[in-house]
Design a protein around this motif. Structure first.
Motif, PDB file in Angstrom:
ATOM      1  N   UNK A   6       0.835  -1.189   0.000  1.00  0.00           N
ATOM      2  CA  UNK A   6       0.000   0.000   0.000  1.00  0.00           C
ATOM      3  C   UNK A   6       0.874   1.245   0.000  1.00  0.00           C
ATOM      4  N   UNK A   7       0.436   2.324  -0.652  1.00  0.00           N
ATOM      5  CA  UNK A   7       1.242   3.545  -0.692  1.00  0.00           C
ATOM      6  C   UNK A   7       1.339   4.193   0.679  1.00  0.00           C
ATOM      7  N   UNK A   8       2.410   4.912   0.889  1.00  0.00           N
ATOM      8  CA  UNK A   8       2.557   5.670   2.121  1.00  0.00           C
ATOM      9  C   UNK A   8       1.801   6.995   2.006  1.00  0.00           C
ATOM     10  N   UNK A   9       1.597   7.669   3.137  1.00  0.00           N
ATOM     11  CA  UNK A   9       0.931   8.973   3.107  1.00  0.00           C
ATOM     12  C   UNK A   9       1.715   9.961   2.254  1.00  0.00           C
ATOM     13  N   UNK A  10       3.041   9.873   2.312  1.00  0.00           N
ATOM     14  CA  UNK A  10       3.884  10.790   1.532  1.00  0.00           C
ATOM     15  C   UNK A  10       3.701  10.543   0.037  1.00  0.00           C
ATOM     16  N   UNK A  11       3.623   9.288  -0.359  1.00  0.00           N
ATOM     17  CA  UNK A  11       3.438   8.967  -1.777  1.00  0.00           C
ATOM     18  C   UNK A  11       2.072   9.442  -2.274  1.00  0.00           C
ATOM     19  N   UNK A  12       1.043   9.224  -1.463  1.00  0.00           N
ATOM     20  CA  UNK A  12      -0.296   9.662  -1.854  1.00  0.00           C
ATOM     21  C   UNK A  12      -0.349  11.177  -1.963  1.00  0.00           C
ATOM     22  N   UNK A  13       0.234  11.879  -0.977  1.00  0.00           N
ATOM     23  CA  UNK A  13       0.238  13.339  -1.007  1.00  0.00           C
ATOM     24  C   UNK A  13       0.975  13.880  -2.215  1.00  0.00           C
ATOM     25  N   UNK A  15       1.415  12.326  -5.098  1.00  0.00           N
ATOM     26  CA  UNK A  15       0.660  11.999  -6.302  1.00  0.00           C
ATOM     27  C   UNK A  15      -0.432  13.025  -6.563  1.00  0.00           C
ATOM     28  N   UNK A  16      -1.241  13.335  -5.535  1.00  0.00           N
ATOM     29  CA  UNK A  16      -2.356  14.257  -5.736  1.00  0.00           C
ATOM     30  C   UNK A  16      -1.877  15.694  -5.892  1.00  0.00           C
ATOM     31  N   UNK A  17      -0.708  15.994  -5.387  1.00  0.00           N
ATOM     32  CA  UNK A  17      -0.198  17.345  -5.524  1.00  0.00           C
ATOM     33  C   UNK A  17       0.547  17.607  -6.811  1.00  0.00           C
ATOM     34  N   UNK A  18       1.077  16.539  -7.464  1.00  0.00           N
ATOM     35  CA  UNK A  18       1.951  16.749  -8.618  1.00  0.00           C
ATOM     36  C   UNK A  18       1.522  16.031  -9.894  1.00  0.00           C
ATOM     37  N   UNK A  19       0.850  14.895  -9.765  1.00  0.00           N
ATOM     38  CA  UNK A  19       0.603  14.090 -10.959  1.00  0.00           C
ATOM     39  C   UNK A  19      -0.870  13.910 -11.296  1.00  0.00           C
ATOM     40  N   UNK A 171      -7.455   2.193 -11.436  1.00  0.00           N
ATOM     41  CA  UNK A 171      -6.524   3.264 -11.791  1.00  0.00           C
ATOM     42  C   UNK A 171      -5.232   3.084 -11.007  1.00  0.00           C
ATOM     43  N   UNK A 172      -4.132   3.067 -11.723  1.00  0.00           N
ATOM     44  CA  UNK A 172      -2.836   2.763 -11.137  1.00  0.00           C
ATOM     45  C   UNK A 172      -1.946   4.006 -11.119  1.00  0.00           C
ATOM     46  N   UNK A 173      -0.962   4.082 -10.233  1.00  0.00           N
ATOM     47  CA  UNK A 173      -0.621   3.033  -9.274  1.00  0.00           C
ATOM     48  C   UNK A 173      -1.330   3.154  -7.933  1.00  0.00           C
ATOM     49  N   UNK A 174      -1.600   4.408  -7.492  1.00  0.00           N
ATOM     50  CA  UNK A 174      -2.103   4.591  -6.132  1.00  0.00           C
ATOM     51  C   UNK A 174      -3.449   5.296  -6.079  1.00  0.00           C
ATOM     52  N   UNK A 175      -4.095   5.538  -7.218  1.00  0.00           N
ATOM     53  CA  UNK A 175      -5.351   6.286  -7.193  1.00  0.00           C
ATOM     54  C   UNK A 175      -6.404   5.511  -6.406  1.00  0.00           C
ATOM     55  N   UNK A 176      -6.572   4.227  -6.733  1.00  0.00           N
ATOM     56  CA  UNK A 176      -7.516   3.371  -6.023  1.00  0.00           C
ATOM     57  C   UNK A 176      -6.764   2.168  -5.452  1.00  0.00           C
ATOM     58  N   UNK A 177      -6.140   2.320  -4.287  1.00  0.00           N
ATOM     59  CA  UNK A 177      -5.447   1.157  -3.721  1.00  0.00           C
ATOM     60  C   UNK A 177      -6.396   0.067  -3.238  1.00  0.00           C
ATOM     61  N   UNK A 178      -7.694   0.379  -3.095  1.00  0.00           N
ATOM     62  CA  UNK A 178      -8.666  -0.611  -2.638  1.00  0.00           C
ATOM     63  C   UNK A 178      -9.808  -0.764  -3.642  1.00  0.00           C
TER      64      UNK A 178
END
Length: 297
Positions: A6-13, A15-19, A171-178
């Motif tokens: 599962x992605x970390x909080x830093x990775x999720x943040x 992703x939504x802030x940059x990509x 949606x990959x990689x971390x948009x929908x981890x569940x």
């Protein structure tokens, strides 16, 4: 089904802030407005049909920073607020309409517990790695007797069964981890709530028709028909022509989705009994109530 690891909080943040491409929402703002209004009308119908006592008319929508859903509820006389991770132009527009948008997530926020008559999370919890904590947080925010609404992509959707990892909401990689089944979603609920309704349906932007061969062929045809004049405009360095081709392709694709979705809506009286009742729709929606005396674990 879930992403591993599962992605970390830093990775999720990050992703939504940059990509993450929010232009998708801006481009489809009119369609999203219709969807938001339709969601509120669905809830009003559910509130009338279920044995729900008078609710505090205070509603919190999680993750809907554009506030289109909140504005629909606001017009109906509800006091509305939002909880949004980001603070961007969409959130600023919502604040311009006099709607309080609190910055934070379900895991980290400063909202008081036991406050809201209704808390909605439309396609939110499947984005959060700590999903059990997120669902528990929704329950904690509800006033006693309050109603929580959770909508997620459905792991048992007919479209996912047909498309596999190519399904529109995989949606990959971390948009929908569940991706949650009805069984899993109920198992994640805390003992402080009871399930009032669990249902499924297709949505305009994720419908079974999209997994069929005729739909895919039509989409390919739209792409290739628009590609020829777009290439010609590019050779002539005609930016206006390229932009016109992009708009025509966009509306042709969305027009096809709207036509097939209109067909789905026309067939809903039949589909409710089998397809939707069997929880095969793309969207799984759970309606829960915070009970006065928590169940024993």
């Amino acid at each position: 089904m879930f992403s591993h690891p599962l992605p970390t909080d830093e990775e999720v943040g990050w992703l939504y802030g940059h990509r993450y491409d929010y232009s998708w929402f801006i481009q489809r703002q009119g369609l999203k407005q219709f969807q938001a209004t339709h969601r509120w009308q669905r809830l009003r119908t559910i509130f009338r049909q279920l044995p729900i006592a008078d609710l505090p008319r205070r509603l919190l929508d999680v993750g809907g920073g554009h506030a289109l859903f909140l504005r629909a509820a606001q017009k109906d006389g509800w006091k509305v607020e939002g909880l949004e991770l980001l603070d961007d132009a969409l959130v600023a527009t919502a604040k311009d309409h006099g709607i309080a948008i609190h910055q934070g997530s379900l895991i980290t926020h400063s909202l008081p517990p036991n406050t809201f008559g209704v808390v909605t999370a439309w396609h939110v919890v499947e984005h959060i790695p700590e999903i059990r904590q997120a669902i528990a947080a929704i329950a904690e925010l509800l006033a006693p007797g309050g109603i929580g609404v959770i909508a997620v992509p459905n792991y048992h959707a007919a479209g996912l069964a047909r498309e596999g990892a190519d399904w529109v909401w995989c949606q990959k990689p971390f948009i929908h981890p569940w991706h949650l089944s009805a069984t899993t979603l109920k198992a994640l609920l805390p003992p402080s709530v009871e399930v009032l309704l669990l249902t499924s349906r297709d949505t305009w932007d994720a419908q079974w028709a999209e997994s069929t061969t005729p739909f895919k062929l039509a989409m390919e045809m739209i792409y290739f028909v628009s590609r020829i004049p777009r290439k010609g405009a590019a050779l002539l360095s005609w930016q206006g022509g390229r932009a016109a081709c992009d708009r025509l392709q966009f509306w042709a694709e969305e027009g096809l989705r709207l036509v097939t979705y209109a067909g789905y809506l026309a067939l809903r009286p039949l589909l409710r009994r089998r397809y939707e009742a069997a929880l095969r729709g793309s969207e799984l929606m759970l309606v829960m109530r915070k009970i006065l005396v928590p169940k024993e674990s």
